[in-house]
Design a protein around this motif. Structure first.
Motif, PDB file in Angstrom:
ATOM      1  N   ALA A 129       1.079  11.157 -10.241  1.00  9.18           N
ATOM      2  CA  ALA A 129      -0.038  12.383 -10.199  1.00  9.18           C
ATOM      3  C   ALA A 129       0.748  13.944 -10.193  1.00  9.18           C
ATOM      4  CB  ALA A 129      -0.816  12.261  -8.727  1.00  9.18           C
ATOM      5  N   MET A 130       1.871  13.936  -9.615  1.00  8.81           N
ATOM      6  CA  MET A 130       2.633  15.455  -9.691  1.00  8.81           C
ATOM      7  C   MET A 130       3.467  15.348 -10.778  1.00  8.81           C
ATOM      8  SD  MET A 130       3.185  15.791  -5.473  1.00  8.81           S
ATOM      9  CE  MET A 130       3.592  17.845  -5.898  1.00  8.81           C
ATOM     10  N   ARG A 131       3.557  14.449 -11.677  1.00 10.06           N
ATOM     11  CA  ARG A 131       4.236  14.577 -13.051  1.00 10.06           C
ATOM     12  C   ARG A 131       5.499  15.080 -12.829  1.00 10.06           C
ATOM     13  NH1 ARG A 131       0.716  17.839 -17.351  1.00 10.06           N
ATOM     14  NH2 ARG A 131       1.743  16.176 -18.906  1.00 10.06           N
ATOM     15  N   THR A 132       6.258  14.226 -12.124  1.00 15.76           N
ATOM     16  CA  THR A 132       7.638  14.558 -11.809  1.00 15.76           C
ATOM     17  C   THR A 132       8.548  14.307 -12.936  1.00 15.76           C
ATOM     18  OG1 THR A 132       7.827  12.398 -10.545  1.00 15.76           O
ATOM     19  CG2 THR A 132       7.588  14.393  -9.496  1.00 15.76           C
ATOM     20  N   SER A 133       8.066  13.236 -13.649  1.00 19.84           N
ATOM     21  CA  SER A 133       8.825  12.768 -14.912  1.00 19.84           C
ATOM     22  C   SER A 133       8.851  13.620 -16.250  1.00 19.84           C
ATOM     23  CB  SER A 133       8.340  11.489 -15.357  1.00 19.84           C
ATOM     24  OG  SER A 133       7.034  11.324 -15.758  1.00 19.84           O
TER      25      SER A 133
ATOM     26  N   GLY B 196       9.575  18.822  -6.907  1.00 22.72           N
ATOM     27  CA  GLY B 196       8.479  17.762  -7.055  1.00 22.72           C
ATOM     28  C   GLY B 196       8.670  16.659  -6.584  1.00 22.72           C
ATOM     29  N   ILE B 197       9.830  15.870  -6.476  1.00 22.43           N
ATOM     30  CA  ILE B 197      10.186  14.745  -5.970  1.00 22.43           C
ATOM     31  C   ILE B 197       9.897  14.607  -4.492  1.00 22.43           C
ATOM     32  CG2 ILE B 197      11.891  13.263  -5.616  1.00 22.43           C
ATOM     33  CD1 ILE B 197      11.027  12.567  -8.271  1.00 22.43           C
ATOM     34  N   ALA B 198      10.408  15.885  -3.772  1.00 25.97           N
ATOM     35  CA  ALA B 198      10.447  15.963  -2.456  1.00 25.97           C
ATOM     36  C   ALA B 198       8.849  16.428  -1.894  1.00 25.97           C
ATOM     37  CB  ALA B 198      11.381  16.709  -1.872  1.00 25.97           C
ATOM     38  N   HIS B 199       8.226  17.119  -2.959  1.00 22.87           N
ATOM     39  CA  HIS B 199       6.853  17.232  -2.354  1.00 22.87           C
ATOM     40  C   HIS B 199       6.045  15.987  -2.529  1.00 22.87           C
ATOM     41  CE1 HIS B 199       7.182  21.870  -3.262  1.00 22.87           C
ATOM     42  NE2 HIS B 199       7.792  21.475  -2.151  1.00 22.87           N
TER      43      HIS B 199
ATOM     44  N   LEU C 176       4.087  13.977   0.584  1.00 22.51           N
ATOM     45  CA  LEU C 176       2.828  13.840   0.541  1.00 22.51           C
ATOM     46  C   LEU C 176       2.359  12.338   0.803  1.00 22.51           C
ATOM     47  CD1 LEU C 176      -0.407  15.164  -0.002  1.00 22.51           C
ATOM     48  CD2 LEU C 176       0.261  14.891  -2.323  1.00 22.51           C
ATOM     49  N   ALA C 177       3.035  11.436  -0.126  1.00 21.23           N
ATOM     50  CA  ALA C 177       2.709  10.270   0.147  1.00 21.23           C
ATOM     51  C   ALA C 177       2.869   9.636   1.549  1.00 21.23           C
ATOM     52  CB  ALA C 177       3.626   9.336  -0.933  1.00 21.23           C
ATOM     53  N   ILE C 178       4.022   9.868   2.172  1.00 24.21           N
ATOM     54  CA  ILE C 178       4.455   9.458   3.476  1.00 24.21           C
ATOM     55  C   ILE C 178       3.590  10.111   4.475  1.00 24.21           C
ATOM     56  CG2 ILE C 178       6.073   9.509   5.292  1.00 24.21           C
ATOM     57  CD1 ILE C 178       6.636   7.657   3.061  1.00 24.21           C
TER      58      ILE C 178
ATOM     59  N   LEU D 180       0.879  -1.256   0.178  1.00 29.01           N
ATOM     60  CA  LEU D 180       0.124   0.082   0.217  1.00 29.01           C
ATOM     61  C   LEU D 180       0.882   1.210  -0.321  1.00 29.01           C
ATOM     62  CD1 LEU D 180      -2.784   1.374   0.166  1.00 29.01           C
ATOM     63  CD2 LEU D 180      -2.501   1.050   2.692  1.00 29.01           C
ATOM     64  N   LEU D 181       1.743   1.197   0.759  1.00 32.97           N
ATOM     65  CA  LEU D 181       2.735   2.533   0.940  1.00 32.97           C
ATOM     66  C   LEU D 181       3.502   2.613  -0.385  1.00 32.97           C
ATOM     67  CD1 LEU D 181       4.557   4.777   2.339  1.00 32.97           C
ATOM     68  CD2 LEU D 181       5.866   2.800   3.043  1.00 32.97           C
ATOM     69  N   ALA D 182       4.047   1.598  -0.695  1.00 28.78           N
ATOM     70  CA  ALA D 182       4.662   1.647  -2.201  1.00 28.78           C
ATOM     71  C   ALA D 182       3.845   2.161  -3.395  1.00 28.78           C
ATOM     72  CB  ALA D 182       5.413   0.227  -2.728  1.00 28.78           C
ATOM     73  N   GLY D 183       2.483   1.510  -3.403  1.00 30.38           N
ATOM     74  CA  GLY D 183       1.739   2.026  -4.488  1.00 30.38           C
ATOM     75  C   GLY D 183       1.350   3.386  -4.209  1.00 30.38           C
ATOM     76  N   VAL D 184       1.004   4.063  -2.758  1.00 31.25           N
ATOM     77  CA  VAL D 184       0.676   5.348  -2.898  1.00 31.25           C
ATOM     78  C   VAL D 184       1.751   6.134  -3.052  1.00 31.25           C
ATOM     79  CG1 VAL D 184       0.119   7.094  -1.110  1.00 31.25           C
ATOM     80  CG2 VAL D 184      -1.143   4.629  -1.057  1.00 31.25           C
ATOM     81  N   TRP D 185       2.926   6.075  -3.034  1.00 37.29           N
ATOM     82  CA  TRP D 185       4.042   6.731  -3.166  1.00 37.29           C
ATOM     83  C   TRP D 185       4.400   6.818  -4.891  1.00 37.29           C
ATOM     84  CZ3 TRP D 185       9.254   5.862   0.120  1.00 37.29           C
ATOM     85  CH2 TRP D 185      10.135   7.027  -0.076  1.00 37.29           C
ATOM     86  N   PHE D 186       4.294   5.668  -5.200  1.00 39.21           N
ATOM     87  CA  PHE D 186       4.444   5.807  -6.660  1.00 39.21           C
ATOM     88  C   PHE D 186       3.394   6.545  -7.555  1.00 39.21           C
ATOM     89  CE2 PHE D 186       4.420   3.903 -11.038  1.00 39.21           C
ATOM     90  CZ  PHE D 186       5.465   4.161 -11.559  1.00 39.21           C
ATOM     91  N   ALA D 187       2.079   6.248  -7.186  1.00 38.69           N
ATOM     92  CA  ALA D 187       0.920   6.835  -7.554  1.00 38.69           C
ATOM     93  C   ALA D 187       1.268   8.484  -7.545  1.00 38.69           C
ATOM     94  CB  ALA D 187      -0.322   6.646  -7.183  1.00 38.69           C
ATOM     95  N   THR D 188       1.525   8.943  -6.482  1.00 36.85           N
ATOM     96  CA  THR D 188       1.944  10.402  -6.133  1.00 36.85           C
ATOM     97  C   THR D 188       2.828  11.034  -6.806  1.00 36.85           C
ATOM     98  OG1 THR D 188       1.159   9.881  -3.930  1.00 36.85           O
ATOM     99  CG2 THR D 188       2.274  12.089  -4.407  1.00 36.85           C
ATOM    100  N   LEU D 189       4.094  10.194  -7.211  1.00 35.49           N
ATOM    101  CA  LEU D 189       4.903  10.807  -8.146  1.00 35.49           C
ATOM    102  C   LEU D 189       4.395  10.984  -9.603  1.00 35.49           C
ATOM    103  CD1 LEU D 189       7.982   8.572  -7.133  1.00 35.49           C
ATOM    104  CD2 LEU D 189       7.583  11.020  -6.611  1.00 35.49           C
TER     105      LEU D 189
END
Length: 509
Positions: A101-105, A119-122, A126-128, A90-99
């Protein structure tokens, strides 16, 4: 200078990308109403997608490793494997989804490094934060430990991986790959400014392949020893873009009395270009000071007035105390050896003290390891006629006053190590403008004196951008840019770049 490294821009989802040199508003061209898609656009979209996949795969790997280590720790503490597995996934999924969603790539492709890392830090915070909140609500005691372990490890891993990919992409762009073929439109001086800013190694991702002038009929422009062909006119921009296979059009200026020029150009470019960029010449204004505010069809760019007091400066002082206290430990260990070498090389004291001017014009005594002969100050007047021309700053590449060990110390910047004592005392900062001499300050005009608004630094933009190879005007421009636009992230980046410069020194004499 790197671009960069030194580019300062907003994220794409805000529909505005504003850089340090070419602040610009980015308007996405979506060709939903037409089937036309050029081969150039398709090629660009292909490599953009491929790079996003690479970034996504790396992000997922880093997150999986960080959460996996935290899960192993929980299992070692005797937590039920099912609970540990569920919460880790769950933690890994939320973290990756947040990255995502914030379009860091997206920021990694054409944004500045500062915007990407921020953006990565934000996204990570947020995920954590969401998972920590869930842990409190659901009474997951072990989840708190997971958060404490995973956040620093994962964030560090993500930043390091993104830094590595950014270096790889910059290297590819130096060889002409993964760049956006760019056509610049505007008046001659505006086009030259944009082309000169984007030119160095196309590191920002924009490779200028042509220009269309609105105020002349020149066949070509000379920009930093590079020739930019001039083609077409204001009525043929879209056709020129197709002929040049340009996937980005930067409008540096529009025709007078034609407010609909950009809108019409956008319609003409549908399906043939990836983006239309509006250049706004806000020179030396950094991204954090700029925000984009659309009001009823009127796009407004707000520029924050710089301030020189407050919580941000207290945080800078706290960072100075921590860094200087840590740095002085190895410096104290090294000092006896360096003192012995200095003494054996030439007679005189180990340390050199000199009056410099600090914040608000307050004088202080700067301390360095002595790198010149003891009579260096007395010999200065005889050498001034031969110095290498740097405005108010005296520079001499082969200064006969420098000792043999002094040349080594200066090359490695070891002569400046005692200045961490000045930082600890509060006279200087780790990062800031170069500390000037009283003789320089007495000749400052109203603009240059702004560099005294904050404390001088051991290192700064001048240190990582050429040092003594810079002209006086370039040094002042870098100092003033730093004074008005500094941030904690910028300071950390300059510290990192300084460490790299010390390993591979350039312009130190």
């Amino acid at each position: 200078m790197t671009s960069v490294d030194d580019a300062l821009s907003l994220t794409r989802e805000e529909s505005a990308v504003i850089s340090a040199f070419v602040p610009r508003v980015r308007v996405e061209m979506i060709a939903a109403s037409t089937p036309r898609v050029s081969a150039t656009l398709e090629h660009r979209l292909h490599w953009e997608r491929a790079h996003r996949v690479r970034l996504g795969a790396t992000d997922a790997t880093v997150i999986a490793i960080a959460t996996g280590i935290a899960a192993a720790f929980q299992l070692h503490q005797g937590e039920p494997p099912t609970n540990v597995a569920t919460r880790s996934v769950l933690l890994a999924g939320v973290w990756f989804a947040t990255l995502l969603a914030m379009r860091t790539s997206v920021t990694a492709l054409f944004g500045s490094s500062t915007a990407e890392y921020r953006g990565i830090a934000h996204a990570s915070g947020l995920a954590i934060g969401m998972m920590a909140f869930a842990a409190v609500l659901l009474d997951w005691d072990s989840m708190r430990i997971t958060v404490l372990i995973t956040l620093p490890m994962g964030l560090l891993g993500l930043l390091m991986s993104r830094w590595s990919w950014r270096r790889w992409l910059s290297n590819q762009r130096r060889h002409g790959r993964f760049t956006s073929r760019t056509l610049v439109v505007g008046n001659r001086d505006e086009v030259e400014y944009v082309a000169r800013t984007l030119h160095p190694s196309a590191a920002g991702g924009y490779q200028v392949v042509g220009a269309t002038l609105l105020d002349g009929n020149a066949r070509e422009l000379k920009v930093d020893h590079t020739t930019v062909p001039v083609l077409g006119n204001l009525n043929s921009v879209a056709q020129v873009a197709i002929e040049l296979r340009a996937d980005t059009i930067i409008v540096a200026g529009r025709p007078e009395r034609d407010p609909d020029f950009v809108k019409r150009l956008g319609w003409e470019l549908e399906g043939t270009a990836a983006e239309l960029v509006l250049s706004n010449r806000l020179a030396d204004v950094a991204g954090p000071r700029i925000s984009f505010v659309p009001i009823d069809g009127l796009p407004l760019i707000k520029v924050q007035i710089p301030t020189y007091e407050g919580a941000k400066h207290l945080l800078k002082r706290a960072l100075d105390i921590v860094v200087s206290a840590i740095a002085l430990i190895p410096i104290i260990v090294m000092t006896p050896l360096l003192a012995l070498l200095i003494k054996l090389d030439s007679p005189g004291p180990v340390f050199f003290f000199q009056e410099r001017v600090g914040r608000d014009g307050k004088p202080f005594q700067i301390v360095k390891f002595r790198s010149m002969r003891a009579d260096a100050e007395q010999r200065l007047a005889a050498l001034k006629a031969d110095h290498d021309g740097a405005g108010l700053l005296f520079k001499l590449k082969d200064d006969p006053r420098i000792t043999r060990i002094g040349k080594v110390l200066r090359k490695l910047s070891f002569d400046e190590l005692p200045q961490f004592w000045n930082v600890l005392l509060g006279d200087m900062s780790v990062v800031g403008p170069r500390p000037p001499l009283p003789s320089e300050v007495s000749d400052y005009d109203g603009t240059v004196s702004r560099r005294l608004y904050i404390k001088p630094g051991i290192t700064g933009l001048w240190q990582v951008s050429g040092r003594s190879d810079l002209s006086w005007d370039e040094s002042i421009r870098l100092d003033l840019r730093y004074v008005e636009n500094w941030s904690m992230i910028t300071d950390l980046q300059i510290m990192w770049r300084t460490a790299r410069v010390m390993v591979a020194p350039s312009g130190a004499y």
